[in-house]
Structure formats: structure tokens, C-alpha cells
Design an enzyme around this catalytic site. Structure first.
Site, PDB file in Angstrom:
ATOM      1  N   ASP A 478       1.114  -1.279   0.121  1.00 34.18           N
ATOM      2  CA  ASP A 478      -0.140  -0.130  -0.302  1.00 34.18           C
ATOM      3  C   ASP A 478       1.052   1.414  -0.108  1.00 34.18           C
ATOM      4  O   ASP A 478       0.817   2.228  -0.457  1.00 34.18           O
ATOM      5  CB  ASP A 478      -1.100   0.766   0.877  1.00 34.18           C
TER       6      ASP A 478
HETATM    7  O1  CEZ Z   1      -2.432  -2.815   5.281  1.00 36.02           O
HETATM    8  C1  CEZ Z   1      -2.129  -3.817   4.625  1.00 36.02           C
HETATM    9  C2  CEZ Z   1      -3.457  -4.202   4.044  1.00 36.02           C
HETATM   10  O2  CEZ Z   1      -4.142  -4.553   4.593  1.00 36.02           O
HETATM   11  O3  CEZ Z   1      -1.170  -3.588   3.810  1.00 36.02           O
HETATM   12  C3  CEZ Z   1      -0.573  -4.750   3.444  1.00 36.02           C
HETATM   13  C4  CEZ Z   1      -1.514  -4.713   2.244  1.00 36.02           C
HETATM   14  O4  CEZ Z   1      -0.977  -6.074   1.488  1.00 36.02           O
HETATM   15  C5  CEZ Z   1      -2.543  -5.162   2.926  1.00 36.02           C
HETATM   16  O5  CEZ Z   1      -3.590  -5.633   1.678  1.00 36.02           O
HETATM   17  C6  CEZ Z   1       0.882  -4.353   3.073  1.00 36.02           C
HETATM   18  O6  CEZ Z   1       0.584  -2.567   2.350  1.00 36.02           O
HETATM   19  O7  CEZ Z   1      -1.338   1.973   4.399  1.00 36.02           O
HETATM   20  C7  CEZ Z   1      -0.637   1.823   5.413  1.00 36.02           C
HETATM   21  O8  CEZ Z   1       0.317   2.453   5.059  1.00 36.02           O
HETATM   22  C8  CEZ Z   1      -1.066   0.643   6.126  1.00 36.02           C
HETATM   23  O9  CEZ Z   1       0.048   0.443   6.838  1.00 36.02           O
HETATM   24  C9  CEZ Z   1      -1.253  -0.350   5.163  1.00 36.02           C
HETATM   25  O10 CEZ Z   1      -0.484  -0.748   4.318  1.00 36.02           O
HETATM   26  C10 CEZ Z   1      -1.953  -2.117   5.971  1.00 36.02           C
HETATM   27  C11 CEZ Z   1      -1.450  -1.978   7.458  1.00 36.02           C
HETATM   28  O11 CEZ Z   1      -1.549  -3.046   8.233  1.00 36.02           O
HETATM   29  C12 CEZ Z   1      -3.337  -2.634   7.877  1.00 36.02           C
HETATM   30  O12 CEZ Z   1      -3.794  -3.023   8.947  1.00 36.02           O
END
Ligand code: CEZ
Length: 795
Positions: A478
Site C-alpha cells: 500500500d
Molecule cells: O494494510 C495492509 C493491507 O491491508 O498492508 C498490506 C496490504 O497488502 C494489505 O492489503 C501491505 O501494504 O496503508 C498503510 O500504510 C498500512 O500499513 C497498510 O498498508 C496496512 C495496515 O497494516 C493495515 O492493517
């Protein structure tokens, strides 16, 4: 320090200070509560968007659940103060807010309840929390025991935080007719258009008691007085002042005065939660505390039982016995529970990220395949006719796309065949491919087969002249949001993931007699792999991507972010890496990314913003995507290791996902092995002191992949059209394991053992050797006994 109970029903922690953030979680259809060992709680319920009923002392920004949650004295929590009326001494259970070290302490995290047993100064306090199956409310039991030899005069004060509800309107009072405290608020808003929604919200927080209290307090400040939360002034008085809150922070405190003979017990029950109005609270009181069924049980007891049954539905499809009892406990109980939580609740969001929704339902394929099936159809009904999958799947008509779903990501299509393949392996339900599903834009309706073809075509189209996939503002990662926002940057990982998706889809097409399409995507995968090797191989490992300004990153000349795990694992999966490259990249991973706590997502962690990579480089080094042991990514890599037959490396890394078994490791992680967290701190080579620390975040796409590692990899019991292909990959140190595998209604008792003289895996069904190792013609309801002989290593 920690131990599983003999029946494996609970994990117990025996000190409130050794792992202060140790926690468990419970959920139901409308809420979840993350409860820590010292009494602090993070709870939210759906209406339909996530909301609070026990609030922080000031307004919280609404966002996803936070990793490594800091807890502070006034953090929302559930406690019981206990005062000795004869000497004035006070302690609190389970531990906060008074923080007196109890004589005995047990925090026991179970599947359907969380229990504390505390002994202090001859008084025993047992607290337990459960939930009903459907409704947003907490069911509490508090039992007080006089463990001393003398008669005791005490007061207990169940203390439920309500907190700062609203800057517009908040209040609270004790209601005689409800035998409980009701706090009321108006959720703050500013646009009149929001009023229509606001007026429907459950803006009340209630605490109901099954026994009439002696006194109460509803005003937080009045309760604490000058003594503060650790030593509230008001409990120094004989009687709480029966106060109320009028635009003051409410609290729910009750007082019970007790005179107890030696050995005497007193039990109380409480219900805590949100409600729309007093009528609803009165109904809750009536149905849980008053009405009884034919067996004389009230609604409270029935609700606890129904909840236990509900949680039991989340059974997995393997039960294992290996040389590692902790692993067995986790795999047999906690892992399917965590997977079920994800599949059943979609992490309590109304707009799950598309990739999360698909992967969480991949996990559901092992538990409730019908639900996985329905979810795949829901996701596809939100696909555009162009084949593009949206950012976020809307699950509720009133839902809005929030936060991360407003950022365009390019990876959503790859998850379709990957997640569907698990469903097909488990069920053999190829009829799903003929299911007719509309597109989100326009009138067109097409088969699932056609939908996924278009998703694959979309991936082939969303590429630059070299044939690499555009990343836009993110892929699986993300916060990798600035590699390609100008429209040119590409993702190495996504290119590999596309190739892998093509292979999986080609397989599925092959099995459903779509031979032309199968050929087309196999060719596409081969061509993609050529491109991958041409542009992304860096000599010892694969690069992560190429930025808008045509800078290749994740390579040996980078000081930070030199190597990323995802391109390595997925190059194994998609077949881009030949044996020489495989060896090299695995060695690079071991040398640069492996730590005692698992493999890091990247290394060295970024210490400063890289504007051509993005937000990921701004996260604290070693946390989350910036170089933590990000378990989701680690699980992909482990899955890939099984795919290329590296069973010892795979198992070593798999085992590192769980805290323990030794005490030092448990202390380091700070977490009970009742869930896999989304990350353990990484940056092991930069910040060794914090490495290994758990995020305590139980929302993670890791769990279905771990399950796949077990089914497809470690135990090698993957389904196919004919039955189960048996191909175990035990670590060298294991001699024997047994697995009970439930599969399409049949039950298989499988004994896998090393035997000298055996050269390759031999599979016997009811004593007969099966040449191809595929157990076929299984009948639902029947039981089978399978013996699998694998080569002995010291032969
Ligand atoms: O969210 C996860 C997502 O739910 O991060 C993963 C992604 O593949 C998942 O779909 C890797 O990026 O936006 C941020 O900075 C957050 O860190 C999110 O990327 C992350 C959180 O851990 C949500 O719980």
C-alpha cells in the site's frame, strides 16, 4: 511464564508485567474486542461503519486498527477495584489501574472467552468476558471469593470506562428501572446532510447489572477526585456519591459492599455495550437477565453457549500431531480461528480492500467454502467490463470507499485466480466458472470464466513498452505510493505476480476444457518471465521495480531498500528464476533478510524519505512495510519455498512466525501464540534491540497463506479434480507426523513416516499402494486410513 492448558482450550500468562501487551481477541457478527492482560480494551462495533462505545479520553482519528497500540492510564478498559473496608487497602483486577502486583495472576485467552484469576491479600477475583453471537455487547462475569481464614468486609467496584463521547453532547446517569448506568451522546458532525445518518446511530453506552448495586458513580472526574485513576478519592469514602454526568466525561462504576465468611463466594454478571435508546436497553435487560427458557437458563447463559458454538464453526480441515506440540496447538485451534475471524467479518469493515477480501475468502475456502464462493461472486460483480478490479469491495449499501481505497492500486486482478484456485482445490466446484455475474459499469452480464479472462487481459494491457506492469500508486504494498504516480513507474513484483496468476489461470482453464485460453495464458506467462529476467535480474537477486524516472530499485547499489522479499518469492512462484537464480536469490534472502524472528520485507530499512518510492520509506525503520518481518510477505516466500521443494528452509521460517518456544523469544515478541500478528519488528541489523517485537495486530492476510503452506506444502495434502495429491515435505528433523484431514466430507487419517529403504514417497490407502500418490474416489461421510512412507535421511 506462559503455558497452554492441558486441554489446549486456553493460553495462560502468569504475570501482568512480563508481557504487558499480551492480549486476546473476541469477535462476533457486529463487533470485536481486543483485550489486553492488564484490563485495557479496544472495542468497536458496526453501525454499519465501525464505531466506539468505550471511548478514549479525547477524540480519536478514525482509521484502521493501529499496530503496537500504546496503552496509557486512561486507556479504555474494564476493571474491578477492590477495597478492604477494615484497613482501607485497595487493589484492582486484573491489574490496572492500581497496579498492585497480585499474589497470583492468570490471564487465560480462550477461543470463546477471556478469563482472569487474581488473588490478592486473601481475596480472589475471577473475571471473564464473552460475547453473544450477533449483537454488539460484552458479557461479563465477576466472581469474588474470600480465600482467607477470617471474615472479610470489602467493597468491589466494577469500573467500565466510557470516556470522552462527544464534544457536542454527552451525559450519563444511573437508571433505577434498568438497574444500570446509561450514558448518552450525539456523534459529532457538521454537515446537515449527515443528520439523516447520525440520528440512527447507537449513541448510548450502557452497563447493566444483574444485582442491585449499593451505590454508583457516573462522573469520571468526581470518581477520581484528586487521587486520580490509580487511587480514586471517591472509593476512600464509604459510599460512592451516586453522581451523574452533565456534559462531563461519563464513567460506569458500581459499588457492591460485601461481608464474606471464609470460603464464601459471590458472583455477579454485567452487560456492557452500545444502544440506540432506553427501550433497546430495557429489552436487552429483559431478554438476558429476566426471561428464561424451558431449562431455566436466562438469556445471558444461552448467549454464552451460542457464542461458543459459533466460534466452534470455525474449524479448519486438518488436525495435526507433530514433534512440535506448540505448533500443533496453534494449527489445530488458533490458526483456523484467526482465519475464520477474517472470513466471517471481513475485518469489520464495510469496504474491505479488494486483495484482502479475496485472500480472506481464500482462507474461508477451508472452513465455509459456500461463503468463499459467494464472496468471489460479490467481488466479481464489482469488476468493470474492462477487466479492472476496483480498490475496495463495497459490502453494505451505505458504505463508502475510505482511506486506502481512494488510492489507485494495480494488483487487485492477480488475486482472482490465485484465491479461486484454493477454493477449487478444496471443493472441485468448477461450476462457479459458469456462474453469470454482471459488471459494475453497464448492463453486460458474463460468466465468471469471462470475468477472470478479462482481469488477466487487463493485467496484460496495464504494461509499459517493455512489458512490465504499471504500479500507479501502489501494488500489494500500500504505501509504495510514489514509484509510479506519474504513470510510468512499474512494479517488478506485480509483473511476477501477473505471470503467476496467468499460470494458475491457465491451469484452471486447462482443467475446465478451455484449452485455447489455457495456451494463451501459459504463453503470456512465459513471455512475462523473459521480460522479468531481462529487466529485473540484478545479478544475485531480483529488483523490486523501476520508478517513473526509470531508476531500478531494490538492487545491490541501493544503500537502503537494497533487497525486497516479494520479488524473490514470487520469482520462484512464477517460474522466472531458473535453478541457478533460485539458489542465488535464496542465499541473498538468507544473508540479508533472515532474522531470528522471520524474514524481513526489505533491508536495509529506509531511514529517510525516498520521493521516488514513497510513503513506505517514511515509516519507522523496521516497522510494517519498511523492513519489518511482515508476516504476509514472509508467508508468500515460505509458500514459494515449498513450491520449489526447499522444505527445511520453509519450515524454519514458518516456525518463526510463532512466539516461542523458549522464554527469551516469548519475551522479545511480547505476545501470546494465539494469533499471528501482521508484523514483528525488523531492521534487525540496524535496531537489534527492538527486533522481534509483535505489532499485536491480528488483522492480516498472513493466515490463509500459512494454511496453504501447511496443506499444499508441509503436509502435502492438496486437493485436485480427482482427490488429494499426497506429497509431504517434512523438515529433516521430523520422523513422523499424523494428520486428520477433512476433505469434501470425507475424513482421512494419515500417518506420514520416514522409513529406511524408501526412495520416494509411497502412499498406501487402506494398505494398498497408490501409484500416482493421488487418493481418489473419496466418499463424503466415509473414513480412510492412509499410510505415507517417505525416505529416511540417515539411510
Ligand atoms: O494494510 C495492509 C493491507 O491491508 O498492508 C498490506 C496490504 O497488502 C494489505 O492489503 C501491505 O501494504 O496503508 C498503510 O500504510 C498500512 O500499513 C497498510 O498498508 C496496512 C495496515 O497494516 C493495515 O492493517
Amino acid at each position: 511464564m506462559i503455558r497452554a492448558t492441558d486441554d489446549n482450550e486456553y493460553y495462560e500468562l502468569l504475570s501482568p508485567t512480563s508481557l504487558p501487551k499480551a492480549s486476546g481477541f473476541l469477535w462476533n457478527e457486529k463487533m470485536m474486542i481486543h483485550m489486553n492482560c492488564r484490563g485495557y480494551a479496544v472495542a468497536q462495533f458496526m453501525q454499519p461503519e465501525p464505531a466506539k462505545y468505550s471511548y478514549a479520553p479525547n477524540l480519536e482519528a478514525k482509521t484502521f486498527m493501529q499496530p503496537e497500540q500504546p496503552y496509557y492510564a486512561h486507556h479504555p478498559g474494564r476493571f474491578v477495584y477492590v477495597k478492604d473496608e477494615e484497613n482501607g487497602k485497595v487493589f484492582s483486577a486484573p491489574y490496572e489501574p492500581v497496579r498492585t502486583l497480585p499474589d497470583k495472576y492468570t490471564f487465560a485467552v480462550g477461543k470463546n472467552n477471556i478469563v482472569w484469576k487474581i488473588e490478592n491479600d486473601g481475596i480472589g477475583i475471577e473475571m471473564s468476558l464473552s460475547l453473544p453471537k450477533e449483537d454488539a455487547m460484552e458479557l461479563w462475569r465477576v466472581k469474588v471469593t474470600n480465600l482467607s481464614q477470617t471474615k472479610r468486609k470489602i467493597s468491589i467496584y466494577p469500573y467500565f470506562t466510557i470516556g470522552y463521547m462527544s464534544w457536542m453532547n454527552q451525559s450519563g446517569e444511573y437508571k433505577q428501572e434498568l438497574q444500570g448506568i446509561v450514558a448518552s451522546a450525539i456523534t459529532p458532525y457538521q454537515k446537515y446532510q449527515d443528520y439523516a445518518k447520525i440520528k440512527l446511530l447507537k449513541d448510548k453506552t450502557f452497563l447493566l447489572a444483574d444485582q442491585e448495586p449499593f451505590a454508583w458513580e457516573v462522573n469520571q472526574e468526581a470518581f477520581e477526585g484528586e487521587g486520580g485513576i490509580t487511587s480514586p478519592s471517591s472509593i476512600q469514602n464509604e459510599v460512592l456519591s451516586k453522581g451523574e454526568s452533565r456534559y462531563e466525561s461519563p464513567v460506569a462504576v458500581l459499588q457492591y459492599r460485601l461481608e464474606m465468611e471464609p470460603g464464601e463466594e459471590q458472583a455477579y454478571r454485567f452487560i456492557f455495550g452500545p444502544a440506540k435508546d432506553e427501550t433497546e436497553i430495557a429489552q436487552i435487560r429483559q431478554s438476558l437477565f429476566v426471561d428464561r427458557n424451558a431449562n431455566g437458563e436466562d438469556g445471558f447463559v444461552q448467549a454464552e453457549r451460542e457464542y461458543a458454538e459459533y466460534i466452534k464453526e470455525g474449524r479448519g480441515c486438518i488436525e495435526i500431531k507433530t514433534p512440535d506440540a506448540d505448533l500443533d496447538n496453534f494449527v489445530n485451534h488458533w490458526l483456523p480461528r484467526q482465519m475464520y475471524y477474517h472470513g466471517q467479518t471481513n475485518r469489520l469493515t464495510t469496504d474491505p480492500q479488494t486483495r484482502n477480501y479475496l485472500q480472506d475468502n481464500m482462507g474461508m475456502s477451508y472452513i465455509k467454502p459456500q461463503m468463499a464462493r459467494a464472496a468471489f461472486l460479490t467481488a466479481l460483480s464489482q469488476q468493470n467490463a474492462s477487466g479492472a478490479m476496483p480498490d475496495g469491495i463495497i459490502l453494505h449499501e451505505a458504505a463508502e470507499l475510505k482511506y486506502i481505497n481512494q488510492v489507485p492500486h494495480t494488483d487487485h486482478c492477480v488475486w482472482l485466480p490465485i484465491c479461486l484456485s484454493t477454493y477449487l482445490d478444496e471443493t472441485n466446484d468448477y461450476s462457479i466458472l459458469d456462474e453469470k455475474v454482471p459488471f459494475a459499469d453497464g448492463e453486460e452480464v458474463a460468466s465468471v470464466f469471462e470475468h477472470i479472462n478479462r482481469a488477466m487481459d487487463w493485467l496484460m494491457g496495464a504494461r509499459d513498452a517493455r512489458g512490465l506492469n504499471f504500479i500507479d500508486q501502489g501494488d500489494w504494498c500500500d504505501p509504495m505510493n510514489m514509484v509510479g504516480y506519474k504513470g510510468k513507474g512499474v512494479s517488478g513484483w506485480l509483473t511476477m505476480a501477473s505471470a503467476y496468476a496467468f499460470i494458475i489461470w491457465a491451469d484452471i482453464c486447462g482443467k475446465s476444457e478451455q484449452l485455447e485460453t489455457s495456451k494463451k495464458f501459459r504463453l503470456a506467462a512465459d513471455e512475462t518471465n523473459v521480460v522479468i529476467n531481462k529487466y529485473l535480474w540484478d545479478g544475485e537477486w531480483y529488483a523490486r521495480g523501476i520508478t517513473d524516472d526509470n531508476v531500478v530499485f531494490g538492487i545491490s547499489t541501493d544503500k537502503e531498500g537494497r533487497i525486497f522479499i516479494n520479488p524473490q518469492g514470487w520469482a520462484l512462484l512464477c517460474g522466472a528464476a531458473d535453478p541457478v537464480k533460485q539458489k542465488k536469490l535464496m542465499q541473498a534472502v538468507e544473508e540479508q533478510l533472515e532474522t531470528p524472528y522471520g524474514v524481513e520485507k526489505l533491508a536495509p530499512a529506509y531511514t529517510a524519505m525516498r520521493e521516488d518510492v514513497g510513503r513506505v520509506t517514511q515509516k519507522f525503520p523496521g516497522t510494517a512495510e519498511n523492513g519489518a518481518v511482515y508476516n504476509h510477505a514472509a508467508a508468500f516466500y515460505i509458500y514459494a519455498l515449498y513450491q520449489v521443494g526447499e522444505q527445511d528452509d520453509a519450515y524454519r521460517l514458518l516456525r518463526k512466525m510463532l512466539p516461542g518456544p523458549d522464554a527469551a523469544d516469548i519475551l522479545r515478541r511480547g505476545q501470546l501464540p494465539v494469533f499471528i500478528p501482521n508484523y514483528y519488528r525488523g531492521a534487525y541489523r540496524q535496531y537489534p534491540n527492538t527486533a522481534g517485537r509483535s505489532s499485536h495486530l491480528f488483522n492480516t492476510g498472513t493466515v490463509p497463506w500459512v494454511y496453504r503452506c501447511l496443506i499444499d506444502g508441509l503436509f502435502g495434502l492438496k486437493g485436485n479434480e480427482a482427490g488429494i495429491q499426497v506429497h509431504p515435505q517434512l523438515p529433516s528433523e521430523w520422523q513422523e507426523v499424523t494428520v486428520k484431514r477433512t476433505f469434501r466430507g470425507a475424513e482421512l487419517h494419515i500417518d506420514i513416516k520416514r522409513e529406511s529403504g524408501v526412495e520416494k514417497t509411497e502412499v498406501y490407502l487402506n494398505g494398498n499402494l497408490i501409484e500416482d500418490g493421488i487418493i481418489k474416489d473419496l466418499t463424503a461421510g466415509a473414513e480412510y486410513s492412509v499410510l505415507v512412507k517417505i525416505p529416511s535421511l540417515n539411510a
